[in-house]
Design a protein around this motif. Sequence first.
Motif, PDB file in Angstrom:
ATOM      1  N   ILE A   1      38.046 -60.747 -51.164  1.00  0.00           N
ATOM      2  CA  ILE A   1      37.540 -60.313 -50.123  1.00  0.00           C
ATOM      3  C   ILE A   1      36.077 -60.239 -49.971  1.00  0.00           C
ATOM      4  CG2 ILE A   1      37.394 -58.353 -48.493  1.00  0.00           C
ATOM      5  CD1 ILE A   1      40.063 -57.440 -49.560  1.00  0.00           C
ATOM      6  N   PRO A   2      35.231 -61.079 -49.380  1.00  0.00           N
ATOM      7  CA  PRO A   2      33.711 -61.086 -49.619  1.00  0.00           C
ATOM      8  C   PRO A   2      33.146 -59.898 -49.617  1.00  0.00           C
ATOM      9  CG  PRO A   2      34.572 -62.706 -47.785  1.00  0.00           C
ATOM     10  CD  PRO A   2      35.718 -61.862 -48.075  1.00  0.00           C
ATOM     11  N   PRO A   3      31.904 -59.733 -50.030  1.00  0.00           N
ATOM     12  CA  PRO A   3      31.374 -58.204 -49.899  1.00  0.00           C
ATOM     13  C   PRO A   3      30.817 -58.064 -48.614  1.00  0.00           C
ATOM     14  CG  PRO A   3      30.417 -59.817 -51.839  1.00  0.00           C
ATOM     15  CD  PRO A   3      31.328 -60.585 -51.090  1.00  0.00           C
ATOM     16  N   GLY A   4      30.873 -56.761 -48.229  1.00  0.00           N
ATOM     17  CA  GLY A   4      30.408 -56.505 -46.756  1.00  0.00           C
ATOM     18  C   GLY A   4      31.744 -56.685 -45.701  1.00  0.00           C
ATOM     19  N   ARG A   5      32.693 -56.830 -46.206  1.00  0.00           N
ATOM     20  CA  ARG A   5      34.142 -57.119 -45.366  1.00  0.00           C
ATOM     21  C   ARG A   5      35.109 -56.419 -45.983  1.00  0.00           C
ATOM     22  NH1 ARG A   5      33.543 -61.932 -42.156  1.00  0.00           N
ATOM     23  NH2 ARG A   5      35.235 -60.759 -40.857  1.00  0.00           N
ATOM     24  N   VAL A   6      36.254 -55.979 -45.452  1.00  0.00           N
ATOM     25  CA  VAL A   6      37.445 -55.515 -45.716  1.00  0.00           C
ATOM     26  C   VAL A   6      38.523 -55.959 -45.118  1.00  0.00           C
ATOM     27  CG1 VAL A   6      36.074 -53.139 -45.790  1.00  0.00           C
ATOM     28  CG2 VAL A   6      37.224 -53.729 -43.757  1.00  0.00           C
ATOM     29  N   MET A   7      39.684 -55.715 -45.749  1.00  0.00           N
ATOM     30  CA  MET A   7      40.984 -55.796 -45.194  1.00  0.00           C
ATOM     31  C   MET A   7      41.954 -54.531 -45.251  1.00  0.00           C
ATOM     32  SD  MET A   7      42.211 -59.555 -46.786  1.00  0.00           S
ATOM     33  CE  MET A   7      43.526 -60.139 -45.883  1.00  0.00           C
ATOM     34  N   THR A   8      42.744 -54.352 -44.546  1.00  0.00           N
ATOM     35  CA  THR A   8      43.514 -53.305 -44.367  1.00  0.00           C
ATOM     36  C   THR A   8      44.601 -53.452 -45.310  1.00  0.00           C
ATOM     37  OG1 THR A   8      45.231 -53.780 -42.675  1.00  0.00           O
ATOM     38  CG2 THR A   8      43.057 -52.745 -42.154  1.00  0.00           C
ATOM     39  N   TYR A   9      45.497 -52.353 -45.727  1.00  0.00           N
ATOM     40  CA  TYR A   9      46.501 -52.526 -46.578  1.00  0.00           C
ATOM     41  C   TYR A   9      47.711 -53.523 -46.064  1.00  0.00           C
ATOM     42  CZ  TYR A   9      44.780 -48.375 -48.880  1.00  0.00           C
ATOM     43  OH  TYR A   9      43.765 -47.498 -49.821  1.00  0.00           O
ATOM     44  N   GLY A  10      48.004 -53.145 -44.777  1.00  0.00           N
ATOM     45  CA  GLY A  10      48.710 -53.910 -43.940  1.00  0.00           C
ATOM     46  C   GLY A  10      48.392 -55.408 -43.902  1.00  0.00           C
ATOM     47  N   ASP A  11      46.970 -55.730 -43.695  1.00  0.00           N
ATOM     48  CA  ASP A  11      46.378 -57.150 -43.689  1.00  0.00           C
ATOM     49  C   ASP A  11      46.955 -57.844 -44.915  1.00  0.00           C
ATOM     50  OD1 ASP A  11      45.223 -56.636 -41.263  1.00  0.00           O
ATOM     51  OD2 ASP A  11      43.137 -56.367 -42.083  1.00  0.00           O
ATOM     52  N   VAL A  12      46.824 -57.088 -45.981  1.00  0.00           N
ATOM     53  CA  VAL A  12      46.903 -57.986 -47.432  1.00  0.00           C
ATOM     54  C   VAL A  12      48.227 -58.157 -47.476  1.00  0.00           C
ATOM     55  CG1 VAL A  12      46.887 -57.322 -49.978  1.00  0.00           C
ATOM     56  CG2 VAL A  12      44.860 -56.701 -48.832  1.00  0.00           C
ATOM     57  N   ALA A  13      49.222 -57.103 -47.028  1.00  0.00           N
ATOM     58  CA  ALA A  13      50.736 -57.502 -47.243  1.00  0.00           C
ATOM     59  C   ALA A  13      51.017 -58.700 -46.277  1.00  0.00           C
ATOM     60  CB  ALA A  13      51.474 -56.114 -46.743  1.00  0.00           C
TER      61      ALA A  13
ATOM     62  N   TRP B   1      48.906 -60.965 -45.220  1.00  0.00           N
ATOM     63  CA  TRP B   1      48.345 -62.562 -45.827  1.00  0.00           C
ATOM     64  C   TRP B   1      49.430 -62.827 -46.990  1.00  0.00           C
ATOM     65  CZ3 TRP B   1      45.899 -64.585 -50.108  1.00  0.00           C
ATOM     66  CH2 TRP B   1      45.323 -65.879 -49.786  1.00  0.00           C
ATOM     67  N   LEU B   2      49.968 -61.942 -47.809  1.00  0.00           N
ATOM     68  CA  LEU B   2      50.760 -62.339 -49.023  1.00  0.00           C
ATOM     69  C   LEU B   2      52.190 -62.939 -48.407  1.00  0.00           C
ATOM     70  CD1 LEU B   2      50.042 -59.752 -51.379  1.00  0.00           C
ATOM     71  CD2 LEU B   2      49.499 -62.057 -51.756  1.00  0.00           C
ATOM     72  N   GLU B   3      52.509 -62.189 -46.946  1.00  0.00           N
ATOM     73  CA  GLU B   3      54.089 -62.506 -46.461  1.00  0.00           C
ATOM     74  C   GLU B   3      54.957 -62.038 -47.199  1.00  0.00           C
ATOM     75  OE1 GLU B   3      54.193 -66.537 -45.979  1.00  0.00           O
ATOM     76  OE2 GLU B   3      52.865 -66.730 -44.558  1.00  0.00           O
ATOM     77  N   GLU B   4      54.665 -60.722 -47.760  1.00  0.00           N
ATOM     78  CA  GLU B   4      55.526 -59.722 -48.542  1.00  0.00           C
ATOM     79  C   GLU B   4      55.202 -58.452 -48.530  1.00  0.00           C
ATOM     80  OE1 GLU B   4      57.313 -59.677 -52.927  1.00  0.00           O
ATOM     81  OE2 GLU B   4      56.003 -61.156 -52.400  1.00  0.00           O
ATOM     82  N   GLY B   5      55.951 -57.508 -48.607  1.00  0.00           N
ATOM     83  CA  GLY B   5      55.580 -56.147 -48.776  1.00  0.00           C
ATOM     84  C   GLY B   5      55.139 -55.518 -47.423  1.00  0.00           C
ATOM     85  N   GLY B   6      54.471 -54.418 -47.649  1.00  0.00           N
ATOM     86  CA  GLY B   6      54.007 -53.686 -46.583  1.00  0.00           C
ATOM     87  C   GLY B   6      52.730 -52.915 -46.973  1.00  0.00           C
ATOM     88  N   PRO B   7      52.069 -51.960 -45.895  1.00  0.00           N
ATOM     89  CA  PRO B   7      50.972 -51.197 -46.443  1.00  0.00           C
ATOM     90  C   PRO B   7      51.023 -50.312 -47.622  1.00  0.00           C
ATOM     91  CG  PRO B   7      51.093 -51.466 -44.052  1.00  0.00           C
ATOM     92  CD  PRO B   7      52.686 -51.953 -44.596  1.00  0.00           C
ATOM     93  N   ARG B   8      52.346 -49.780 -47.575  1.00  0.00           N
ATOM     94  CA  ARG B   8      52.665 -48.634 -48.640  1.00  0.00           C
ATOM     95  C   ARG B   8      52.787 -49.442 -50.047  1.00  0.00           C
ATOM     96  NH1 ARG B   8      55.934 -43.497 -46.754  1.00  0.00           N
ATOM     97  NH2 ARG B   8      55.191 -43.618 -44.620  1.00  0.00           N
ATOM     98  N   GLN B   9      53.335 -50.523 -49.889  1.00  0.00           N
ATOM     99  CA  GLN B   9      53.364 -51.303 -51.363  1.00  0.00           C
ATOM    100  C   GLN B   9      52.202 -51.654 -51.810  1.00  0.00           C
ATOM    101  OE1 GLN B   9      55.382 -51.955 -48.633  1.00  0.00           O
ATOM    102  NE2 GLN B   9      57.491 -51.586 -49.539  1.00  0.00           N
ATOM    103  N   VAL B  10      51.160 -52.009 -50.871  1.00  0.00           N
ATOM    104  CA  VAL B  10      50.056 -52.500 -51.246  1.00  0.00           C
ATOM    105  C   VAL B  10      49.003 -51.142 -51.838  1.00  0.00           C
ATOM    106  CG1 VAL B  10      47.498 -53.589 -50.187  1.00  0.00           C
ATOM    107  CG2 VAL B  10      49.751 -54.606 -49.866  1.00  0.00           C
ATOM    108  N   GLY B  11      49.326 -50.185 -51.040  1.00  0.00           N
ATOM    109  CA  GLY B  11      48.803 -49.067 -51.353  1.00  0.00           C
ATOM    110  C   GLY B  11      48.917 -48.486 -52.677  1.00  0.00           C
ATOM    111  N   ARG B  12      50.327 -48.878 -53.168  1.00  0.00           N
ATOM    112  CA  ARG B  12      50.805 -48.300 -54.381  1.00  0.00           C
ATOM    113  C   ARG B  12      50.151 -49.308 -55.467  1.00  0.00           C
ATOM    114  NH1 ARG B  12      52.697 -44.254 -57.401  1.00  0.00           N
ATOM    115  NH2 ARG B  12      54.302 -44.764 -58.956  1.00  0.00           N
ATOM    116  N   VAL B  13      49.912 -50.409 -55.204  1.00  0.00           N
ATOM    117  CA  VAL B  13      49.406 -51.334 -56.268  1.00  0.00           C
ATOM    118  C   VAL B  13      47.957 -51.068 -56.416  1.00  0.00           C
ATOM    119  CG1 VAL B  13      48.527 -53.619 -56.649  1.00  0.00           C
ATOM    120  CG2 VAL B  13      50.946 -53.315 -55.735  1.00  0.00           C
TER     121      VAL B  13
END
Length: 128
Positions: A32-44, A46-58
Amino acid sequence: MSEQSPAEYPRGAPEDALPEYAERVLDVTERIPPGRVMTYGDVAEWLEEGGPRQVGRVMALYGGAVPWWRVVRADGALLPGHELRALDRYRAEGTPLKEAGRAAEGHLPRLDMRRARWDGDADTEGHT
């Protein structure tokens, strides 16, 4: 995605080895570039796996070594307990913020998600 306990690691893996899913989440976070963000759900997503809670736990368990402030809640609220540290980072990186109104608790700004959100496509080679 089920959580792994150390007993579930492959034989011979060191106890401090990261689960494979955690490694993938942290890799996305580092992209993720400086000055930008992704949500927990966005990360999940993008990975095509898990969900926001799993990303949050990591992020809660292993995120201290990566730019953790770039993985955020979908509503743009700053991470409870880490608001001031994150806010310093957002300001240093020029992350778009929405100033808080006088009625807002603590008068802390929120992230301007419309402008700050990164879709993961720019400057990357694709999914992991």
